[in-house]
Design an enzyme around this catalytic site. Structure first.
Site, PDB file in Angstrom:
ATOM      1  N   LYS A 191     -12.604 -32.064  -9.556  1.00  0.00           N
ATOM      2  CA  LYS A 191     -12.179 -30.850 -10.297  1.00  0.00           C
ATOM      3  C   LYS A 191     -12.210 -31.202 -11.784  1.00  0.00           C
ATOM      4  O   LYS A 191     -11.311 -31.860 -12.303  1.00  0.00           O
ATOM      5  CB  LYS A 191     -10.771 -30.465  -9.807  1.00  0.00           C
ATOM      6  CG  LYS A 191      -9.876 -29.739 -10.801  1.00  0.00           C
ATOM      7  CD  LYS A 191     -10.337 -28.355 -11.149  1.00  0.00           C
ATOM      8  CE  LYS A 191      -9.513 -27.811 -12.319  1.00  0.00           C
ATOM      9  NZ  LYS A 191     -10.283 -27.649 -13.555  1.00  0.00           N
ATOM     10  N   GLY A 244      -4.921 -36.653 -17.665  1.00  0.00           N
ATOM     11  CA  GLY A 244      -4.614 -35.430 -18.413  1.00  0.00           C
ATOM     12  C   GLY A 244      -3.236 -35.531 -19.027  1.00  0.00           C
ATOM     13  O   GLY A 244      -2.728 -36.639 -19.266  1.00  0.00           O
ATOM     14  N   SER A 245      -2.625 -34.377 -19.230  1.00  0.00           N
ATOM     15  CA  SER A 245      -1.344 -34.361 -19.938  1.00  0.00           C
ATOM     16  C   SER A 245      -0.193 -34.809 -19.031  1.00  0.00           C
ATOM     17  O   SER A 245      -0.285 -34.722 -17.801  1.00  0.00           O
ATOM     18  CB  SER A 245      -1.076 -32.940 -20.440  1.00  0.00           C
ATOM     19  OG  SER A 245      -1.085 -32.054 -19.339  1.00  0.00           O
ATOM     20  N   VAL A 248       1.228 -31.899 -16.696  1.00  0.00           N
ATOM     21  CA  VAL A 248       0.464 -31.607 -15.470  1.00  0.00           C
ATOM     22  C   VAL A 248       0.580 -32.783 -14.494  1.00  0.00           C
ATOM     23  O   VAL A 248       0.753 -32.597 -13.286  1.00  0.00           O
ATOM     24  CB  VAL A 248      -1.020 -31.286 -15.795  1.00  0.00           C
ATOM     25  CG1 VAL A 248      -1.836 -31.158 -14.514  1.00  0.00           C
ATOM     26  CG2 VAL A 248      -1.134 -29.999 -16.596  1.00  0.00           C
ATOM     27  N   GLY A 249       0.557 -33.999 -15.017  1.00  0.00           N
ATOM     28  CA  GLY A 249       0.687 -35.182 -14.161  1.00  0.00           C
ATOM     29  C   GLY A 249       2.003 -35.164 -13.380  1.00  0.00           C
ATOM     30  O   GLY A 249       2.034 -35.416 -12.169  1.00  0.00           O
ATOM     31  N   GLU A 266      -3.077 -41.003 -15.142  1.00  0.00           N
ATOM     32  CA  GLU A 266      -3.259 -41.530 -16.504  1.00  0.00           C
ATOM     33  C   GLU A 266      -3.008 -40.386 -17.464  1.00  0.00           C
ATOM     34  O   GLU A 266      -3.736 -39.396 -17.447  1.00  0.00           O
ATOM     35  CB  GLU A 266      -4.686 -42.077 -16.693  1.00  0.00           C
ATOM     36  CG  GLU A 266      -4.903 -43.442 -16.090  1.00  0.00           C
ATOM     37  CD  GLU A 266      -3.941 -44.501 -16.614  1.00  0.00           C
ATOM     38  OE1 GLU A 266      -3.486 -44.386 -17.765  1.00  0.00           O
ATOM     39  OE2 GLU A 266      -3.626 -45.415 -15.848  1.00  0.00           O
ATOM     40  N   CYS A 300      -6.453 -40.331 -25.896  1.00  0.00           N
ATOM     41  CA  CYS A 300      -5.141 -40.799 -25.434  1.00  0.00           C
ATOM     42  C   CYS A 300      -4.776 -42.114 -26.129  1.00  0.00           C
ATOM     43  O   CYS A 300      -3.605 -42.491 -26.185  1.00  0.00           O
ATOM     44  CB  CYS A 300      -5.146 -40.986 -23.931  1.00  0.00           C
ATOM     45  SG  CYS A 300      -6.512 -42.007 -23.375  1.00  0.00           S
ATOM     46  N   GLU A 399       3.092 -36.528 -28.428  1.00  0.00           N
ATOM     47  CA  GLU A 399       1.634 -36.686 -28.510  1.00  0.00           C
ATOM     48  C   GLU A 399       1.074 -35.410 -29.131  1.00  0.00           C
ATOM     49  O   GLU A 399       1.165 -34.330 -28.557  1.00  0.00           O
ATOM     50  CB  GLU A 399       1.020 -36.868 -27.122  1.00  0.00           C
ATOM     51  CG  GLU A 399      -0.496 -37.040 -27.229  1.00  0.00           C
ATOM     52  CD  GLU A 399      -1.224 -37.086 -25.894  1.00  0.00           C
ATOM     53  OE1 GLU A 399      -0.960 -36.238 -25.035  1.00  0.00           O
ATOM     54  OE2 GLU A 399      -2.064 -37.983 -25.735  1.00  0.00           O
TER      55      GLU A 399
HETATM   56  P1  NAP Z   1      -4.623 -31.155 -19.068  1.00  0.00           P
HETATM   57  O1  NAP Z   1      -4.406 -29.829 -19.643  1.00  0.00           O
HETATM   58  O2  NAP Z   1      -3.477 -31.838 -18.417  1.00  0.00           O
HETATM   59  O3  NAP Z   1      -5.824 -30.974 -17.999  1.00  0.00           O
HETATM   60  C1  NAP Z   1      -6.357 -32.065 -17.307  1.00  0.00           C
HETATM   61  C2  NAP Z   1      -6.968 -31.577 -16.007  1.00  0.00           C
HETATM   62  O4  NAP Z   1      -5.928 -31.084 -15.167  1.00  0.00           O
HETATM   63  C3  NAP Z   1      -7.964 -30.435 -16.172  1.00  0.00           C
HETATM   64  O5  NAP Z   1      -8.998 -30.571 -15.237  1.00  0.00           O
HETATM   65  C4  NAP Z   1      -7.121 -29.220 -15.837  1.00  0.00           C
HETATM   66  O6  NAP Z   1      -7.876 -28.118 -15.356  1.00  0.00           O
HETATM   67  C5  NAP Z   1      -6.268 -29.787 -14.720  1.00  0.00           C
HETATM   68  N1  NAP Z   1      -5.033 -29.020 -14.473  1.00  0.00           N
HETATM   69  C6  NAP Z   1      -4.406 -28.119 -15.273  1.00  0.00           C
HETATM   70  N2  NAP Z   1      -3.296 -27.664 -14.646  1.00  0.00           N
HETATM   71  C7  NAP Z   1      -3.230 -28.286 -13.456  1.00  0.00           C
HETATM   72  C8  NAP Z   1      -2.311 -28.229 -12.364  1.00  0.00           C
HETATM   73  N3  NAP Z   1      -1.216 -27.456 -12.384  1.00  0.00           N
HETATM   74  N4  NAP Z   1      -2.560 -29.026 -11.286  1.00  0.00           N
HETATM   75  C9  NAP Z   1      -3.633 -29.828 -11.253  1.00  0.00           C
HETATM   76  N5  NAP Z   1      -4.538 -29.911 -12.247  1.00  0.00           N
HETATM   77  C10 NAP Z   1      -4.335 -29.146 -13.332  1.00  0.00           C
HETATM   78  O7  NAP Z   1      -5.224 -32.168 -20.144  1.00  0.00           O
HETATM   79  P2  NAP Z   1      -6.412 -31.954 -21.187  1.00  0.00           P
HETATM   80  O8  NAP Z   1      -5.971 -31.043 -22.269  1.00  0.00           O
HETATM   81  O9  NAP Z   1      -7.670 -31.644 -20.456  1.00  0.00           O
HETATM   82  O10 NAP Z   1      -6.572 -33.442 -21.768  1.00  0.00           O
HETATM   83  C11 NAP Z   1      -5.752 -33.947 -22.767  1.00  0.00           C
HETATM   84  C12 NAP Z   1      -4.695 -34.861 -22.187  1.00  0.00           C
HETATM   85  O11 NAP Z   1      -5.302 -35.898 -21.420  1.00  0.00           O
HETATM   86  C13 NAP Z   1      -3.916 -35.599 -23.284  1.00  0.00           C
HETATM   87  O12 NAP Z   1      -2.559 -35.612 -22.953  1.00  0.00           O
HETATM   88  C14 NAP Z   1      -4.495 -37.012 -23.250  1.00  0.00           C
HETATM   89  O13 NAP Z   1      -3.644 -38.016 -23.723  1.00  0.00           O
HETATM   90  C15 NAP Z   1      -4.778 -37.161 -21.791  1.00  0.00           C
HETATM   91  N6  NAP Z   1      -5.750 -38.226 -21.563  1.00  0.00           N
HETATM   92  C16 NAP Z   1      -5.297 -39.405 -21.046  1.00  0.00           C
HETATM   93  C17 NAP Z   1      -6.176 -40.458 -20.839  1.00  0.00           C
HETATM   94  C18 NAP Z   1      -5.687 -41.746 -20.243  1.00  0.00           C
HETATM   95  O14 NAP Z   1      -6.512 -42.497 -19.724  1.00  0.00           O
HETATM   96  N7  NAP Z   1      -4.406 -42.034 -20.289  1.00  0.00           N
HETATM   97  C19 NAP Z   1      -7.527 -40.310 -21.164  1.00  0.00           C
HETATM   98  C20 NAP Z   1      -7.956 -39.086 -21.695  1.00  0.00           C
HETATM   99  C21 NAP Z   1      -7.051 -38.043 -21.883  1.00  0.00           C
HETATM  100  P3  NAP Z   1      -8.193 -26.855 -16.314  1.00  0.00           P
HETATM  101  O15 NAP Z   1      -9.050 -27.372 -17.416  1.00  0.00           O
HETATM  102  O16 NAP Z   1      -8.902 -25.921 -15.413  1.00  0.00           O
HETATM  103  O17 NAP Z   1      -6.875 -26.340 -16.798  1.00  0.00           O
END
Ligand code: NAP
Length: 497
Positions: A191, A244-245, A248-249, A266, A300, A399
């Site tokens: 996904k 991701g965030s 959501v995690g 992560e 991140c 963040e």
């Molecule tokens: P996000 O909003 O949390 O989305 C990440 C993924 O989760 C997307 O595919 C999103 O789908 C999906 N998602 C959204 N709501 C969900 C739910 N309720 N249940 C399951 N999945 C859901 O994060 P982002 O804005 O794409 O990315 C930025 C974040 O990622 C930042 O916090 C960054 O620090 C983090 N990040 C961490 C790392 C690491 O390795 N630690 C690396 C890169 C990024 P949709 O797009 O369809 O909403």
């Protein structure tokens, strides 16, 4: 601004499809559309609709889970040479058209074109690395205290793995999750982020063009909540690897508890770069600029807290401000752009709100922090620098995922460490120093997963473990030999003869 030209498109079937018809999900080995279509807009140029895609439905995800849980059983028994061959083929196909795939990433993620092309190369490396890991996976043989009993410890695939990924590394993160999942005999339901569907689609098309049995790999576009809930709640999904965030995690973790799904999360971070009195100023400025502003701070591992000791403070700040002025913000497809746009209007608005908040909290804005115009209409933001920062300010706690850095002046190393560790996160952090003793001490004192000494906080290698502490990570490490901790489960076999 340059977009993909027609003759270039014709070189790649996948790109032709991306550009001309709505992209479908790969459900039970077949490409399926739905009634709802979404657009994929270029954040560097909002008049550029890169592609459209059908949103996946709850039926798609439920059918997929059911189907893939059956075909995974045979895939688990597949020859390791076949897995190696398939993963290598995916790597080769990515590299064959790396420039075109780089353009897709640049356009949909707003990542400067060189970095975007490098991401394709990096992603191919993950498939090659795990092609080799597939044939390297080993178990153990152990003696038993009981007479005529032998013990074998074997590693088996966990089963069906849900892969949920963010937009900021739209190919590399899927690659470092999908490659080990397949290498160790799992099936994958991918996904991707709704903001970067085209490169996910290309990867899925490439995977679907190999000998991988139908249904072992699936791609489901669609709303995170709908797809994520179905993955989390199903007993037929044995693992979810999510990047991701934090919000959501945490949500996923709560929803997975009833089905006891294995999780690897992560998430976000708040990273510091410490600069000590004895540092080489050029190295410090280079590391701070790259760490704070590359990719618009949307990594991140970006550092937004610059923790500087008193003795070097003025010299560092002068050099840093001079370097900042040379940064070029512009369309990600323009090779001269060092920094692209924010991913969307919501992120640009959040950046502006954080700038306002920083001033309200008492930090002094010395540079940038505005919405700016570039050669095309997009979500451009001038990198911002605050001074007079305090560790307790929200701009130094949350963040921001933005090109906003804040300098916090400290007395000495001990205070610097206190500031660095004063956060709920723990992914990355760095120190710039020529003092070996302090560097070695830092390695142990920093409560983080990735320690960078005389290097930027962002920019990790492919073949080593990656992950963090505190709210940044949950579960075992990604990449490298540690990936098998998540994608396999250990079975202990007692044999009496
Ligand atoms: P996000 O909003 O949390 O989305 C990440 C993924 O989760 C997307 O595919 C999103 O789908 C999906 N998602 C959204 N709501 C969900 C739910 N309720 N249940 C399951 N999945 C859901 O994060 P982002 O804005 O794409 O990315 C930025 C974040 O990622 C930042 O916090 C960054 O620090 C983090 N990040 C961490 C790392 C690491 O390795 N630690 C690396 C890169 C990024 P949709 O797009 O369809 O909403």
């Amino acid at each position: 601004m340059k977009n993909l030209k027609q003759e270039q498109l014709l070189k790649s079937n996948f790109l032709e499809i991306v550009a001309h018809e709505p992209m479908k999900s790969l459900v039970c080995g077949e490409w399926k559309g739905s009634d709802e279509i979404s657009e994929n807009i270029n954040p560097s140029d909002t008049s550029d609709v890169i592609s459209t895609f059908y949103k996946g439905t709850s039926e798609h995800i439920l059918e997929t889970i059911d189907f893939t849980s059956k075909v995974q059983k045979d895939w688990a028994k597949s020859s390791i040479s076949l897995r190696e061959e398939i993963l290598k083929e995916i790597a080769d196909k990515l590299l064959e058209e790396k420039e075109y795939y780089g353009e897709i990433i640049a356009r949909e993620a707003g990542k400067p074109i060189k970095e975007a092309t490098d991401e394709v190369i990096k992603s191919a490396e993950f498939f090659n690395y795990f092609a080799a890991e597939a044939i390297r996976l080993k178990g153990a043989f152990m003696d038993s205290p009981r007479e005529n009993v032998d013990i074998e410890v074997i590693n088996e695939p966990i089963g069906v793995v849900g892969v949920i990924t963010p937009w900021n590394y739209p190919l590399a993160i899927p690659a470092w999750k999908i490659a080990p999942a397949l290498a160790y005999g799992n099936s994958v339901i991918f996904k991707p982020s709704s903001q970067t569907p085209a490169i996910a689609y290309i990867l899925a098309k490439i995977i679907d063009s190999t000998k991988l049995p139908k249904g072992v790999f699936s791609l489901i576009f669609g709303q995170g909540g709908i797809i994520g809930d179905a993955l989390a709640e199903s007993k037929k999904v044995q693992g979810i690897t999510f990047t991701g965030s934090v919000s959501v995690g945490k949500e996923l973790a709560k929803k997975s508890i009833d089905s006891m799904t294995k999780l690897q999360l992560e998430m976000g971070s708040k990273n510091s770069l410490v600069i000590l009195d004895d540092a080489d100023v050029n190295i410090a400025v280079e590391a701070a600029i790259k760490g704070a502003y590359n990719a618009n701070g949307q990594k991140c591992t970006s550092c937004s807290k610059l923790v500087v000791t008193e003795g070097i403070y003025e010299e560092f700040l002068d050099a840093f401000k001079t370097k900042m002025k040379s940064l070029v913000v512009g369309n990600a497809m323009n090779p001269a752009s060092q920094i692209g746009p924010c991913i969307d209007k919501k992120q640009l608005d959040a950046n502006l709100a954080y700038v306002k908040l920083g001033m309200e909290e008492g930090a002094t804005l010395v540079c940038g922090g505005e919405a700016i115009k570039a050669e095309t209409e997009g979500y451009y933001f001038s990198p911002a620098l605050f001074v007079d920062g305090k560790s307790s300010m929200r701009i130094n706690k949350e963040e921001m995922f933005a090109a906003i850095a804040c300098v916090i002046k400290v007395k000495d190393y001990d205070e610097a460490i206190e500031v660095l560790n004063d956060t709920d996160f723990g992914l990355s952090g760095g120190i710039i120093t020529n003092n070996l003793k302090k560097a070695m001490q830092f390695k142990h004192d920093a409560e983080i997963g990735n320690v960078m000494i005389n290097l930027p906080t962002a920019g990790m290698d492919n073949h080593v473990p990656f992950g963090g502490r505190k709210s940044s990570s949950y579960g075992s490490r990604e990449k490298s030999y540690t990936a098998s901790d998540f994608y396999t489960t250990t079975k202990t076999v007692y044999i009496k003869y």
